[in-house]
Design a protein around this motif. Structure first.
Motif, PDB file in Angstrom:
ATOM      1  N   ALA A  24       0.845  -1.198   0.000  1.00 55.35           N
ATOM      2  CA  ALA A  24       0.000   0.000   0.000  1.00 55.35           C
ATOM      3  C   ALA A  24       0.877   1.242   0.000  1.00 55.35           C
ATOM      4  CB  ALA A  24      -0.932  -0.006   1.205  1.00 55.35           C
ATOM      5  N   SER A  25       0.227   2.394  -0.032  1.00 54.82           N
ATOM      6  CA  SER A  25       0.914   3.677   0.093  1.00 54.82           C
ATOM      7  C   SER A  25      -0.017   4.627   0.835  1.00 54.82           C
ATOM      8  CB  SER A  25       1.249   4.259  -1.290  1.00 54.82           C
ATOM      9  OG  SER A  25       0.082   4.793  -1.900  1.00 54.82           O
ATOM     10  N   GLY A  26       0.445   5.827   1.045  1.00 51.66           N
ATOM     11  CA  GLY A  26      -0.391   6.823   1.710  1.00 51.66           C
ATOM     12  C   GLY A  26      -1.606   7.226   0.907  1.00 51.66           C
ATOM     13  N   LYS A  27      -1.631   6.845  -0.388  1.00 47.36           N
ATOM     14  CA  LYS A  27      -2.767   7.194  -1.244  1.00 47.36           C
ATOM     15  C   LYS A  27      -3.742   6.031  -1.428  1.00 47.36           C
ATOM     16  CE  LYS A  27      -0.136  10.681  -3.802  1.00 47.36           C
ATOM     17  NZ  LYS A  27       0.330  11.149  -5.143  1.00 47.36           N
ATOM     18  N   SER A  28      -3.519   4.944  -0.726  1.00 50.24           N
ATOM     19  CA  SER A  28      -4.338   3.739  -0.894  1.00 50.24           C
ATOM     20  C   SER A  28      -5.568   3.758   0.020  1.00 50.24           C
ATOM     21  CB  SER A  28      -3.516   2.492  -0.560  1.00 50.24           C
ATOM     22  OG  SER A  28      -2.362   2.397  -1.351  1.00 50.24           O
ATOM     23  N   HIS A  29      -6.572   2.975  -0.409  1.00 51.20           N
ATOM     24  CA  HIS A  29      -7.697   2.601   0.455  1.00 51.20           C
ATOM     25  C   HIS A  29      -8.388   3.831   1.055  1.00 51.20           C
ATOM     26  CE1 HIS A  29      -5.754  -1.106  -0.418  1.00 51.20           C
ATOM     27  NE2 HIS A  29      -4.793  -0.962   0.472  1.00 51.20           N
ATOM     28  N   TRP A  30      -8.571   3.845   2.363  1.00 49.97           N
ATOM     29  CA  TRP A  30      -9.318   4.906   3.051  1.00 49.97           C
ATOM     30  C   TRP A  30      -8.411   5.978   3.652  1.00 49.97           C
ATOM     31  CZ3 TRP A  30      -7.393   4.225   7.936  1.00 49.97           C
ATOM     32  CH2 TRP A  30      -6.984   2.914   8.273  1.00 49.97           C
ATOM     33  N   PHE A  31      -7.113   5.883   3.440  1.00 46.52           N
ATOM     34  CA  PHE A  31      -6.197   6.818   4.096  1.00 46.52           C
ATOM     35  C   PHE A  31      -6.397   8.270   3.634  1.00 46.52           C
ATOM     36  CE2 PHE A  31      -3.454   2.841   3.458  1.00 46.52           C
ATOM     37  CZ  PHE A  31      -4.012   2.188   4.550  1.00 46.52           C
ATOM     38  N   GLY A 175     -13.878  -7.612   5.113  1.00 44.04           N
ATOM     39  CA  GLY A 175     -12.642  -8.122   4.542  1.00 44.04           C
ATOM     40  C   GLY A 175     -11.427  -7.572   5.259  1.00 44.04           C
ATOM     41  N   HIS A 176     -10.445  -7.127   4.480  1.00 48.24           N
ATOM     42  CA  HIS A 176      -9.208  -6.586   5.042  1.00 48.24           C
ATOM     43  C   HIS A 176      -9.208  -5.059   5.029  1.00 48.24           C
ATOM     44  CE1 HIS A 176      -5.174  -7.094   6.551  1.00 48.24           C
ATOM     45  NE2 HIS A 176      -4.607  -6.475   5.524  1.00 48.24           N
ATOM     46  N   PHE A 177     -10.398  -4.476   4.849  1.00 46.71           N
ATOM     47  CA  PHE A 177     -10.565  -3.020   4.855  1.00 46.71           C
ATOM     48  C   PHE A 177      -9.738  -2.364   3.747  1.00 46.71           C
ATOM     49  CE2 PHE A 177     -11.294  -4.611   9.138  1.00 46.71           C
ATOM     50  CZ  PHE A 177     -12.525  -4.046   9.458  1.00 46.71           C
ATOM     51  N   LEU A 178      -9.809  -2.980   2.561  1.00 42.91           N
ATOM     52  CA  LEU A 178      -9.091  -2.486   1.398  1.00 42.91           C
ATOM     53  C   LEU A 178     -10.047  -1.795   0.434  1.00 42.91           C
ATOM     54  CD1 LEU A 178      -7.004  -5.711   0.617  1.00 42.91           C
ATOM     55  CD2 LEU A 178      -6.272  -3.739   1.994  1.00 42.91           C
ATOM     56  N   GLU A 179      -9.488  -1.114  -0.546  1.00 42.92           N
ATOM     57  CA  GLU A 179     -10.313  -0.487  -1.576  1.00 42.92           C
ATOM     58  C   GLU A 179     -11.183  -1.532  -2.279  1.00 42.92           C
ATOM     59  OE1 GLU A 179      -9.860   2.258  -5.607  1.00 42.92           O
ATOM     60  OE2 GLU A 179      -8.088   1.736  -4.421  1.00 42.92           O
ATOM     61  N   GLU A 180     -10.607  -2.724  -2.550  1.00 43.87           N
ATOM     62  CA  GLU A 180     -11.391  -3.762  -3.221  1.00 43.87           C
ATOM     63  C   GLU A 180     -12.466  -4.366  -2.322  1.00 43.87           C
ATOM     64  OE1 GLU A 180      -7.146  -5.570  -2.820  1.00 43.87           O
ATOM     65  OE2 GLU A 180      -8.024  -3.575  -3.067  1.00 43.87           O
ATOM     66  N   ASP A 181     -12.378  -4.081  -1.020  1.00 43.72           N
ATOM     67  CA  ASP A 181     -13.442  -4.468  -0.089  1.00 43.72           C
ATOM     68  C   ASP A 181     -14.448  -3.342   0.094  1.00 43.72           C
ATOM     69  OD1 ASP A 181     -12.224  -6.989   0.586  1.00 43.72           O
ATOM     70  OD2 ASP A 181     -10.782  -5.889   1.825  1.00 43.72           O
ATOM     71  N   ARG A 182     -14.379  -2.349  -0.818  1.00 40.17           N
ATOM     72  CA  ARG A 182     -15.257  -1.176  -0.795  1.00 40.17           C
ATOM     73  C   ARG A 182     -14.937  -0.236   0.367  1.00 40.17           C
ATOM     74  NH1 ARG A 182     -18.564  -5.386  -1.409  1.00 40.17           N
ATOM     75  NH2 ARG A 182     -19.597  -5.025   0.596  1.00 40.17           N
ATOM     76  N   TYR A 183     -13.679  -0.189   0.728  1.00 38.23           N
ATOM     77  CA  TYR A 183     -13.258   0.705   1.799  1.00 38.23           C
ATOM     78  C   TYR A 183     -12.379   1.836   1.276  1.00 38.23           C
ATOM     79  CZ  TYR A 183     -15.552  -1.301   5.776  1.00 38.23           C
ATOM     80  OH  TYR A 183     -16.527  -1.671   6.669  1.00 38.23           O
ATOM     81  N   ARG A 184     -12.972   2.650   0.394  1.00 39.90           N
ATOM     82  CA  ARG A 184     -12.375   3.932   0.044  1.00 39.90           C
ATOM     83  C   ARG A 184     -12.718   4.961   1.117  1.00 39.90           C
ATOM     84  NH1 ARG A 184      -8.262   4.930  -3.027  1.00 39.90           N
ATOM     85  NH2 ARG A 184      -9.070   6.911  -3.771  1.00 39.90           N
ATOM     86  N   GLU A 185     -13.807   4.715   1.834  1.00 44.02           N
ATOM     87  CA  GLU A 185     -14.203   5.498   2.999  1.00 44.02           C
ATOM     88  C   GLU A 185     -14.376   4.531   4.158  1.00 44.02           C
ATOM     89  OE1 GLU A 185     -17.676   7.774   2.071  1.00 44.02           O
ATOM     90  OE2 GLU A 185     -16.723   8.829   0.391  1.00 44.02           O
TER      91      GLU A 185
END
Length: 199
Positions: A24-31, A175-185
């Motif tokens: 990941a990076s600082g721009k990933s997922h819900w960060f 899931g793992h709280f990832l973007e692909e788990d719908r965790y952009r927020e």
């Protein structure tokens, strides 16, 4: 005088650090979303970028934390995800002997080896958590986990939570709280953050 006093009451003196995990990076997922939520209410937030997250190196990540996780005080709140959890808890174990921080929130954290990600075994083996220092000098501790985490089984996060004597929050189906788990927020995390800020 009343207006000035009201401003003092409204002032939130808190500083957040967000630490990402493996691949990941600082721009990933819900960060980025969480950083924006905090900045919208004028709270200082730093999203760390850890070197080569595709092939994380324990010593380099510890150096990243030393360089970027600075000026800790009793208003500091640290939020970490996955591998970021043990990385920052390991770091805090070595720097909090004479310093307190406000809170730690770990999302899908773990300390044991992962069957799903054996490439992280060497990294995990090098981490050391000082339970006494973490209990004493992190005023509030929380872990968040999901019942269907595809990388970190819930019992491993629960085990970490028990080790640091944390309050635990289960979010089903995340899931793992990832973007692909719908965790952009991450509204559940934001609710927890708001409760810490308002306390």
């Amino acid at each position: 005088f009343f207006f000035f006093f009201s401003l003092l009451k409204l002032k939130i003196i808190k500083k957040f650090f967000i630490i990402h995990g493996f691949q990941a990076s600082g721009k990933s997922h819900w960060f980025p979303w969480l950083k924006q939520q905090l900045e919208d209410i004028r709270v200082e937030c730093h999203v760390l970028n850890m070197t080569d997250s595709m092939h994380p190196d324990y010593l380099i990540w510890k150096q990243n934390l030393t360089q970027q996780l600075q000026y800790l005080d009793s208003d500091t709140i640290v939020i970490a995800h996955s591998l970021g959890c043990i990385s920052v808890l390991d770091y805090l174990s070595s720097v909090l002997e004479h310093q307190k921080i406000k809170a730690f929130i770990g999302v899908s954290g773990f300390k044991e080896k992962l069957k799903s990600l054996p490439e992280l075994n060497h990294f995990i083996e090098q981490t050391h958590l000082s339970d006494g220092i973490l209990h004493l000098n992190i005023q509030q501790r929380y872990v968040i986990f999901s019942n269907n985490d595809q990388y970190v089984p819930a019992p491993l996060t629960i085990c970490l939570g028990q080790r640091i004597n944390a309050q635990m929050l289960e979010i089903k189906g995340a899931g793992h709280f990832l973007e692909e788990d719908r965790y952009r927020e991450f509204p559940q995390l934001w609710e927890l953050v708001q409760s810490i800020l308002s306390a």
